[in-house]
Scaffold this active site. Structure first.
Site, PDB file in Angstrom:
ATOM      1  N   GLY A 293       1.034  -1.403   4.363  1.00 17.03           N
ATOM      2  CA  GLY A 293       1.530  -0.109   3.917  1.00 17.03           C
ATOM      3  C   GLY A 293       2.468   0.563   4.883  1.00 17.03           C
TER       4      GLY A 293
ATOM      5  NE  ARG B 153      -9.339   8.560   4.466  1.00 19.05           N
ATOM      6  CZ  ARG B 153      -9.696   7.741   5.451  1.00 19.05           C
ATOM      7  NH1 ARG B 153      -9.028   6.624   5.672  1.00 19.05           N
ATOM      8  NH2 ARG B 153     -10.704   8.033   6.251  1.00 19.05           N
TER       9      ARG B 153
ATOM     10  CG  ASP C 155      -2.993   4.659   0.575  1.00 16.45           C
ATOM     11  OD1 ASP C 155      -2.954   4.520  -0.660  1.00 16.45           O
ATOM     12  OD2 ASP C 155      -3.895   4.180   1.294  1.00 16.45           O
ATOM     13  CG  HIS C 156       1.398   5.396   4.834  1.00 18.11           C
ATOM     14  ND1 HIS C 156       0.705   6.139   5.759  1.00 18.11           N
ATOM     15  CD2 HIS C 156       0.848   4.167   4.837  1.00 18.11           C
ATOM     16  CE1 HIS C 156      -0.227   5.379   6.308  1.00 18.11           C
ATOM     17  NE2 HIS C 156      -0.161   4.176   5.771  1.00 18.11           N
TER      18      HIS C 156
ATOM     19  CB  THR D  42      -9.485   1.810   7.367  1.00 17.71           C
ATOM     20  OG1 THR D  42      -8.997   2.421   6.174  1.00 17.71           O
ATOM     21  CG2 THR D  42     -10.869   1.263   7.151  1.00 17.71           C
TER      22      THR D  42
ATOM     23  NE  ARG E 197       8.211  21.232   3.273  1.00 20.51           N
ATOM     24  CZ  ARG E 197       9.504  21.254   3.633  1.00 20.51           C
ATOM     25  NH1 ARG E 197       9.952  20.389   4.507  1.00 20.51           N
ATOM     26  NH2 ARG E 197      10.318  22.148   3.149  1.00 20.51           N
TER      27      ARG E 197
ATOM     28  CD  GLU F 204      -7.359  -5.962   3.074  1.00 21.19           C
ATOM     29  OE1 GLU F 204      -7.422  -5.814   1.835  1.00 21.19           O
ATOM     30  OE2 GLU F 204      -6.733  -5.192   3.821  1.00 21.19           O
TER      31      GLU F 204
ATOM     32  CG  ASN G 235      -1.840   1.107   1.335  1.00 16.28           C
ATOM     33  OD1 ASN G 235      -1.434   2.243   1.096  1.00 16.28           O
ATOM     34  ND2 ASN G 235      -3.080   0.860   1.700  1.00 16.28           N
TER      35      ASN G 235
ATOM     36  CG  HIS H 123      -8.126   4.085   1.036  1.00 17.15           C
ATOM     37  ND1 HIS H 123      -8.304   3.853   2.388  1.00 17.15           N
ATOM     38  CD2 HIS H 123      -9.319   4.536   0.589  1.00 17.15           C
ATOM     39  CE1 HIS H 123      -9.543   4.153   2.731  1.00 17.15           C
ATOM     40  NE2 HIS H 123     -10.185   4.583   1.655  1.00 17.15           N
TER      41      HIS H 123
ATOM     42  CD  GLU I 156      -7.145  -0.291   1.006  1.00 16.12           C
ATOM     43  OE1 GLU I 156      -7.256   0.773   1.641  1.00 16.12           O
ATOM     44  OE2 GLU I 156      -6.317  -1.144   1.289  1.00 16.12           O
TER      45      GLU I 156
ATOM     46  CG  HIS J 159      -5.575  -1.516   9.208  1.00 15.35           C
ATOM     47  ND1 HIS J 159      -5.145  -0.955  10.375  1.00 15.35           N
ATOM     48  CD2 HIS J 159      -5.973  -0.486   8.426  1.00 15.35           C
ATOM     49  CE1 HIS J 159      -5.298   0.352  10.310  1.00 15.35           C
ATOM     50  NE2 HIS J 159      -5.790   0.663   9.134  1.00 15.35           N
TER      51      HIS J 159
ATOM     52  NE  ARG K 192      -7.514  11.476   5.594  1.00 15.87           N
ATOM     53  CZ  ARG K 192      -7.991  10.913   6.703  1.00 15.87           C
ATOM     54  NH1 ARG K 192      -7.231  10.096   7.400  1.00 15.87           N
ATOM     55  NH2 ARG K 192      -9.210  11.175   7.116  1.00 15.87           N
ATOM     56  CG  HIS K 193      -3.563   8.984   1.592  1.00 11.24           C
ATOM     57  ND1 HIS K 193      -4.396   8.304   0.751  1.00 11.24           N
ATOM     58  CD2 HIS K 193      -3.826   8.530   2.849  1.00 11.24           C
ATOM     59  CE1 HIS K 193      -5.138   7.479   1.464  1.00 11.24           C
ATOM     60  NE2 HIS K 193      -4.833   7.590   2.742  1.00 11.24           N
TER      61      HIS K 193
HETATM   62  N1  PXP Z   1      -6.014  -2.825   4.101  1.00 13.70           N
HETATM   63  C1  PXP Z   1      -6.948  -1.850   4.221  1.00 13.70           C
HETATM   64  C2  PXP Z   1      -8.358  -2.184   3.847  1.00 13.70           C
HETATM   65  C3  PXP Z   1      -6.600  -0.554   4.657  1.00 13.70           C
HETATM   66  O1  PXP Z   1      -7.547   0.397   4.757  1.00 13.70           O
HETATM   67  C4  PXP Z   1      -5.245  -0.286   4.949  1.00 13.70           C
HETATM   68  C5  PXP Z   1      -4.848   1.112   5.357  1.00 13.70           C
HETATM   69  O2  PXP Z   1      -5.007   1.973   4.282  1.00 13.70           O
HETATM   70  C6  PXP Z   1      -4.312  -1.323   4.817  1.00 13.70           C
HETATM   71  C7  PXP Z   1      -4.725  -2.587   4.404  1.00 13.70           C
HETATM   72  C8  PXP Z   1      -2.860  -1.120   5.124  1.00 13.70           C
HETATM   73  O3  PXP Z   1      -2.727  -0.858   6.496  1.00 13.70           O
HETATM   74  P1  PXP Z   1      -1.317  -0.475   7.093  1.00 13.70           P
HETATM   75  O4  PXP Z   1      -0.914   0.836   6.479  1.00 13.70           O
HETATM   76  O5  PXP Z   1      -1.563  -0.380   8.568  1.00 13.70           O
HETATM   77  O6  PXP Z   1      -0.358  -1.566   6.738  1.00 13.70           O
END
Ligand code: PXP
Length: 251
Positions: free
Chosen positions: A217, A45, A9-10, A101, A18, A151, A7, A43, A70, A195, A49-50
């Site tokens: 992620g 959102r 997103d981060h 989430t 920034r 999931e 994932n 994801h 997602e 997660h 936000r990301h």
């Molecule tokens: N699966 C789902 C459905 C999520 O919402 C997330 C967070 O975006 C993840 C997996 C990944 O979670 P983590 O960033 O804690 O590894």
């Protein structure tokens, strides 16, 4: 083999902090693939936000592995998924104020609308997965709604693992995930998990029966700061699959 969905997103969170164009989640996806990522997960959102809409389009066009998209089960997101046509869509609950989430979908009142959305996505050839708590009744509800995969939300499990000191405690925490996975598989659903998984507990997923995919992620992107993304992905994949990391539980 347990597939690893990375994932990214981060990476977008860091970019947006920034207001720059870097680091790019799309470039990060390419490095994750080099490390052995089996899927890329992002994801979109509702508050953007990301990940942004343009990231999703570029990811879909450039990555070589399947995209797991997602989204919340809203009309807008289902419309975007329908035009993007990712390999898979994972439907998640979304609250505006949450940091991430916080839990699985509430399937207690099976909604006709959710069922219709699932079937509309499936009709486009998209694999539909539902993010749910490790609760047997949700596995049955997910199947009834027409999902092809679930999931299992591992967030609460991961929190509790921080305080588990003995193997017996660790095994007891894993039980609900194992049971949910068994029931989901019996229903004909693909079993995914995600997660909160990190480098101190992800290897326990080797003991979850029928597990096909883990979506991870935050821990991977955090470790990438020290060792690089490719290496961070390689290490996580090994924890999920290499027999040397399989927890030894005796018996
Ligand atoms: N699966 C789902 C459905 C999520 O919402 C997330 C967070 O975006 C993840 C997996 C990944 O979670 P983590 O960033 O804690 O590894």
């Amino acid at each position: 083999m347990i597939r690893l969905g990375v994932n990214i997103d981060h990476v977008a969170t860091l970019r947006n902090a920034r207001g720059e164009s870097y680091p790019s989640p799309v470039q990060a996806a390419a490095f994750a693939e080099l490390g052995g990522a089996d899927n890329i997960t992002c994801h979109l959102r509702e508050d953007r936000r990301h990940i942004r809409d343009a990231d999703v389009e570029l990811l879909k066009r450039t990555i070589q592995v399947p995209l797991n998209f997602e989204i919340a089960a809203t009309d807008e997101m289902v419309r975007i998924a329908s035009s993007t046509k990712p390999h898979a869509v994972t439907l998640v609950p979304e609250k505006r104020q949450e940091l991430t989430t916080e839990g699985g979908l509430d399937l207690s009142q099976s909604s006709k609308k959710l069922g219709d959305q699932i079937h509309a996505l499936r009709d486009l050839g998209i694999v539909v997965s539902l993010f749910v708590e490790p609760d047997v009744k949700d596995m049955i509800a997910a199947k009834k709604l027409g999902a092809q995969a679930i999931e299992i939300h591992s967030g609460h499990y991961c929190r509790a693992m921080q305080d588990a000191r003995t193997t017996a405690e660790q095994l007891a925490l894993l039980k609900p995930l194992q049971e949910a996975a068994r029931v989901a598989h019996d229903q004909g659903l693909q079993v995914h998990v995600g997660h909160g998984l990190n480098y101190s507990q992800a290897h326990w997923m080797q003991l979850v029966p029928h597990l096909e995919e883990a979506n991870i992620g935050h821990a991977i992107v955090a470790r990438a700061i020290y060792v690089g993304l490719t290496q961070a992905v390689r290490e996580m994949k090994a924890l999920l699959n290499d027999p040397q990391f399989r927890p030894s539980v005796g018996g």
